[in-house]
Design a protein around this motif. Structure first.
Motif, PDB file in Angstrom:
ATOM      1  N   PHE A 156      10.263   3.372  12.225  1.00  0.00           N
ATOM      2  CA  PHE A 156      10.440   2.748  13.526  1.00  0.00           C
ATOM      3  C   PHE A 156       9.611   1.479  13.688  1.00  0.00           C
ATOM      4  O   PHE A 156       9.210   1.132  14.783  1.00  0.00           O
ATOM      5  CB  PHE A 156      10.127   3.746  14.638  1.00  0.00           C
ATOM      6  N   GLY A 157       9.332   0.796  12.577  1.00  0.00           N
ATOM      7  CA  GLY A 157       8.641  -0.477  12.646  1.00  0.00           C
ATOM      8  C   GLY A 157       7.132  -0.402  12.535  1.00  0.00           C
ATOM      9  O   GLY A 157       6.456  -1.424  12.582  1.00  0.00           O
ATOM     10  N   CYS A 158       6.579   0.775  12.394  1.00  0.00           N
ATOM     11  CA  CYS A 158       5.138   0.898  12.216  1.00  0.00           C
ATOM     12  C   CYS A 158       4.774   0.485  10.796  1.00  0.00           C
ATOM     13  O   CYS A 158       5.574   0.656   9.870  1.00  0.00           O
ATOM     14  CB  CYS A 158       4.689   2.334  12.461  1.00  0.00           C
ATOM     15  N   ILE A 159       3.570  -0.068  10.636  1.00  0.00           N
ATOM     16  CA  ILE A 159       3.157  -0.517   9.312  1.00  0.00           C
ATOM     17  C   ILE A 159       1.759   0.002   8.989  1.00  0.00           C
ATOM     18  O   ILE A 159       0.976   0.333   9.872  1.00  0.00           O
ATOM     19  CB  ILE A 159       3.168  -2.054   9.177  1.00  0.00           C
ATOM     20  N   ASP A 160       1.497   0.059   7.682  1.00  0.00           N
ATOM     21  CA  ASP A 160       0.152   0.338   7.191  1.00  0.00           C
ATOM     22  C   ASP A 160      -0.071  -0.558   6.001  1.00  0.00           C
ATOM     23  O   ASP A 160       0.855  -0.797   5.202  1.00  0.00           O
ATOM     24  CB  ASP A 160      -0.003   1.820   6.799  1.00  0.00           C
ATOM     25  N   THR A 161      -1.267  -1.083   5.854  1.00  0.00           N
ATOM     26  CA  THR A 161      -1.577  -2.044   4.794  1.00  0.00           C
ATOM     27  C   THR A 161      -2.733  -1.528   3.955  1.00  0.00           C
ATOM     28  O   THR A 161      -3.723  -1.026   4.499  1.00  0.00           O
ATOM     29  CB  THR A 161      -1.945  -3.408   5.401  1.00  0.00           C
ATOM     30  N   LEU A 162      -2.595  -1.684   2.637  1.00  0.00           N
ATOM     31  CA  LEU A 162      -3.668  -1.336   1.718  1.00  0.00           C
ATOM     32  C   LEU A 162      -3.943  -2.563   0.848  1.00  0.00           C
ATOM     33  O   LEU A 162      -3.019  -3.137   0.273  1.00  0.00           O
ATOM     34  CB  LEU A 162      -3.266  -0.156   0.833  1.00  0.00           C
ATOM     35  N   VAL A 163      -5.213  -2.961   0.796  1.00  0.00           N
ATOM     36  CA  VAL A 163      -5.636  -4.114  -0.011  1.00  0.00           C
ATOM     37  C   VAL A 163      -6.581  -3.599  -1.084  1.00  0.00           C
ATOM     38  O   VAL A 163      -7.554  -2.901  -0.784  1.00  0.00           O
ATOM     39  CB  VAL A 163      -6.355  -5.160   0.865  1.00  0.00           C
ATOM     40  N   MET A 164      -6.262  -3.926  -2.341  1.00  0.00           N
ATOM     41  CA  MET A 164      -7.132  -3.519  -3.448  1.00  0.00           C
ATOM     42  C   MET A 164      -7.481  -4.715  -4.317  1.00  0.00           C
ATOM     43  O   MET A 164      -6.579  -5.430  -4.772  1.00  0.00           O
ATOM     44  CB  MET A 164      -6.444  -2.448  -4.295  1.00  0.00           C
ATOM     45  N   PRO A 165      -8.783  -4.921  -4.530  1.00  0.00           N
ATOM     46  CA  PRO A 165      -9.199  -6.027  -5.410  1.00  0.00           C
ATOM     47  C   PRO A 165      -8.959  -5.678  -6.877  1.00  0.00           C
ATOM     48  O   PRO A 165      -8.796  -4.564  -7.234  1.00  0.00           O
ATOM     49  CB  PRO A 165     -10.678  -6.177  -5.121  1.00  0.00           C
TER      50      PRO A 165
ATOM     51  N   SER B  80       2.832   5.638  -1.377  1.00  0.00           N
ATOM     52  CA  SER B  80       2.872   5.587   0.090  1.00  0.00           C
ATOM     53  C   SER B  80       3.610   6.807   0.627  1.00  0.00           C
ATOM     54  O   SER B  80       4.490   7.365  -0.032  1.00  0.00           O
ATOM     55  CB  SER B  80       3.598   4.323   0.556  1.00  0.00           C
ATOM     56  N   GLN B  81       3.262   7.196   1.837  1.00  0.00           N
ATOM     57  CA  GLN B  81       3.922   8.311   2.506  1.00  0.00           C
ATOM     58  C   GLN B  81       4.580   7.821   3.794  1.00  0.00           C
ATOM     59  O   GLN B  81       4.061   6.922   4.462  1.00  0.00           O
ATOM     60  CB  GLN B  81       2.926   9.413   2.827  1.00  0.00           C
ATOM     61  N   ASN B  82       5.715   8.415   4.127  1.00  0.00           N
ATOM     62  CA  ASN B  82       6.438   8.144   5.379  1.00  0.00           C
ATOM     63  C   ASN B  82       6.851   6.692   5.514  1.00  0.00           C
ATOM     64  O   ASN B  82       6.922   6.164   6.619  1.00  0.00           O
ATOM     65  CB  ASN B  82       5.604   8.558   6.592  1.00  0.00           C
ATOM     66  N   ALA B  83       7.121   6.019   4.412  1.00  0.00           N
ATOM     67  CA  ALA B  83       7.522   4.617   4.442  1.00  0.00           C
ATOM     68  C   ALA B  83       8.965   4.479   3.968  1.00  0.00           C
ATOM     69  O   ALA B  83       9.445   5.262   3.158  1.00  0.00           O
ATOM     70  CB  ALA B  83       6.599   3.781   3.559  1.00  0.00           C
ATOM     71  N   VAL B  84       9.633   3.449   4.492  1.00  0.00           N
ATOM     72  CA  VAL B  84      11.028   3.201   4.124  1.00  0.00           C
ATOM     73  C   VAL B  84      11.228   1.827   3.489  1.00  0.00           C
ATOM     74  O   VAL B  84      12.285   1.547   2.943  1.00  0.00           O
ATOM     75  CB  VAL B  84      11.967   3.364   5.340  1.00  0.00           C
ATOM     76  N   ALA B  85      10.226   0.956   3.585  1.00  0.00           N
ATOM     77  CA  ALA B  85      10.315  -0.381   2.987  1.00  0.00           C
ATOM     78  C   ALA B  85       8.902  -0.840   2.628  1.00  0.00           C
ATOM     79  O   ALA B  85       7.921  -0.350   3.188  1.00  0.00           O
ATOM     80  CB  ALA B  85      10.971  -1.365   3.947  1.00  0.00           C
ATOM     81  N   TYR B  86       8.856  -1.804   1.695  1.00  0.00           N
ATOM     82  CA  TYR B  86       7.562  -2.232   1.159  1.00  0.00           C
ATOM     83  C   TYR B  86       7.545  -3.736   0.952  1.00  0.00           C
ATOM     84  O   TYR B  86       8.559  -4.344   0.654  1.00  0.00           O
ATOM     85  CB  TYR B  86       7.296  -1.549  -0.192  1.00  0.00           C
ATOM     86  N   LEU B  87       6.340  -4.318   1.088  1.00  0.00           N
ATOM     87  CA  LEU B  87       6.121  -5.714   0.733  1.00  0.00           C
ATOM     88  C   LEU B  87       4.829  -5.782  -0.062  1.00  0.00           C
ATOM     89  O   LEU B  87       3.763  -5.412   0.428  1.00  0.00           O
ATOM     90  CB  LEU B  87       6.019  -6.608   1.971  1.00  0.00           C
TER      91      LEU B  87
ATOM     92  N   PRO C  77       3.565   8.351  10.973  1.00  0.00           N
ATOM     93  CA  PRO C  77       3.235   6.961  10.638  1.00  0.00           C
ATOM     94  C   PRO C  77       3.168   6.770   9.123  1.00  0.00           C
ATOM     95  O   PRO C  77       2.842   7.702   8.391  1.00  0.00           O
ATOM     96  CB  PRO C  77       1.857   6.762  11.277  1.00  0.00           C
ATOM     97  N   PRO C  78       3.469   5.565   8.652  1.00  0.00           N
ATOM     98  CA  PRO C  78       3.373   5.314   7.216  1.00  0.00           C
ATOM     99  C   PRO C  78       1.914   5.265   6.767  1.00  0.00           C
ATOM    100  O   PRO C  78       1.021   4.939   7.555  1.00  0.00           O
ATOM    101  CB  PRO C  78       4.036   3.948   7.053  1.00  0.00           C
ATOM    102  N   GLN C  79       1.710   5.622   5.519  1.00  0.00           N
ATOM    103  CA  GLN C  79       0.389   5.518   4.902  1.00  0.00           C
ATOM    104  C   GLN C  79       0.572   4.821   3.565  1.00  0.00           C
ATOM    105  O   GLN C  79       1.175   5.380   2.646  1.00  0.00           O
ATOM    106  CB  GLN C  79      -0.232   6.893   4.701  1.00  0.00           C
ATOM    107  N   ALA C  80       0.086   3.601   3.471  1.00  0.00           N
ATOM    108  CA  ALA C  80       0.224   2.815   2.252  1.00  0.00           C
ATOM    109  C   ALA C  80      -0.704   3.348   1.166  1.00  0.00           C
ATOM    110  O   ALA C  80      -1.836   3.729   1.442  1.00  0.00           O
ATOM    111  CB  ALA C  80      -0.081   1.346   2.522  1.00  0.00           C
ATOM    112  N   GLY C  81      -0.193   3.360  -0.049  1.00  0.00           N
ATOM    113  CA  GLY C  81      -1.005   3.778  -1.180  1.00  0.00           C
ATOM    114  C   GLY C  81      -0.340   3.373  -2.481  1.00  0.00           C
ATOM    115  O   GLY C  81       0.880   3.365  -2.585  1.00  0.00           O
ATOM    116  N   PHE C  82      -1.145   2.993  -3.473  1.00  0.00           N
ATOM    117  CA  PHE C  82      -0.585   2.675  -4.783  1.00  0.00           C
ATOM    118  C   PHE C  82      -1.642   2.830  -5.864  1.00  0.00           C
ATOM    119  O   PHE C  82      -2.843   2.874  -5.583  1.00  0.00           O
ATOM    120  CB  PHE C  82       0.034   1.276  -4.826  1.00  0.00           C
ATOM    121  N   ILE C  83      -1.157   2.917  -7.083  1.00  0.00           N
ATOM    122  CA  ILE C  83      -1.996   2.977  -8.272  1.00  0.00           C
ATOM    123  C   ILE C  83      -1.515   1.891  -9.214  1.00  0.00           C
ATOM    124  O   ILE C  83      -0.309   1.742  -9.439  1.00  0.00           O
ATOM    125  CB  ILE C  83      -1.869   4.349  -8.966  1.00  0.00           C
ATOM    126  N   ALA C  84      -2.461   1.115  -9.754  1.00  0.00           N
ATOM    127  CA  ALA C  84      -2.138   0.128 -10.792  1.00  0.00           C
ATOM    128  C   ALA C  84      -2.419   0.804 -12.130  1.00  0.00           C
ATOM    129  O   ALA C  84      -3.540   1.255 -12.380  1.00  0.00           O
ATOM    130  CB  ALA C  84      -2.981  -1.128 -10.624  1.00  0.00           C
TER     131      ALA C  84
END
Length: 174
Positions: free
Chosen positions: A165-174, A123-130, A99-106
Motif C-alpha cells: 500500500f505504498g509503505c517503504i523501508d530502506t536499508l543502507v549498507m556500506p 526483504s519481507q512484505n515487499a512487492v517492489a524494489y529499488l 509493513p515492508p522490511q528491507a533486507g539483503f545479503i551481498a
C-alpha cells in the motif's frame, strides 16, 4: 340475545420499517502494521448499532465509532442495525498490510577490477524494489547481480523495499 351485552376486544399492532445496515469505511494509511478506520454509517430504519471489528476487541455500540486495528491481518467488520424488534447485518472485509522490511545479503564484497556481486534480497512484505549500487547505477530486480569496475572505491548499497500500500523501508549498507 338473551339480554347479554355484546363483548368485543380490540388490539393495536405497530409495523416498524425493517432496518437496513449499510456503511462505508475511511481508512488512514499507516506504515506501522496498524490501521485507523473511520466509519460512515448509511443505515436506515435502525435505532441501535453494534459493531464487531473481528480482531478480538470488544464490540462497540453507537452510530459510527472509529477503530484502530493494532496488527496486520484480514478481519471481518460486522454491523448489526436494530430497531428493537428487527435486525439487519452487513459485513465487510478489512485488510491490514504488514509493513515492508528491507533486507539483503551481498554474496561477495570484494574482488579484482570488474568484479560481480550477487545480491540476495531477504526483504519481507515487499512487492517492489529499488537498488542503488552506489556507483550511479540502479536496478528494480528482486535479486540483482551488479558488476563494479572501479578500483579501490568503497560502495554504499541502498535497497528500498515497497509494501503493498505504498509503505517503504530502506536499508543502507556500506
Amino acid at each position: 340475545v338473551y339480554g347479554c351485552a355484546k363483548d368485543s376486544v380490540s388490539r393495536t399492532f405497530t409495523t416498524l420499517p425493517a432496518p437496513s445496515a449499510s456503511f462505508n469505511l475511511a481508512e488512514s494509511l499507516s506504515c506501522n502494521g496498524k490501521l485507523d478506520i473511520s466509519i460512515q454509517n448509511n443505515s436506515t430504519g435502525g435505532s441501535s448499532y453494534t459493531w464487531n471489528f473481528g480482531d478480538g476487541s470488544a464490540a462497540k455500540t453507537g452510530f459510527a465509532p472509529s477503530h484502530t486495528y493494532g496488527r496486520p491481518g484480514v478481519f471481518t467488520l460486522l454491523l448489526t442495525a436494530s430497531n428493537g424488534t428487527c435486525t439487519d447485518t452487513l459485513s465487510k472485509r478489512v485488510e491490514v498490510a504488514a509493513p515492508p522490511q528491507a533486507g539483503f545479503i551481498a554474496l561477495n564484497t570484494s574482488g579484482c577490477t570488474s568484479f560481480a556481486v550477487q545480491f540476495r534480497n531477504i526483504s519481507q512484505n515487499a512487492v517492489a524494489y529499488l537498488w542503488d549500487f552506489g556507483d550511479g547505477t540502479y536496478s528494480t530486480e528482486k535479486n540483482p547481480s551488479h558488476t563494479y569496475s572501479y578500483i579501490n572505491s568503497p560502495f554504499t548499497v541502498t535497497l528500498v523495499s515497497y509494501g503493498e500500500f505504498g509503505c517503504i523501508d530502506t536499508l543502507v549498507m556500506p
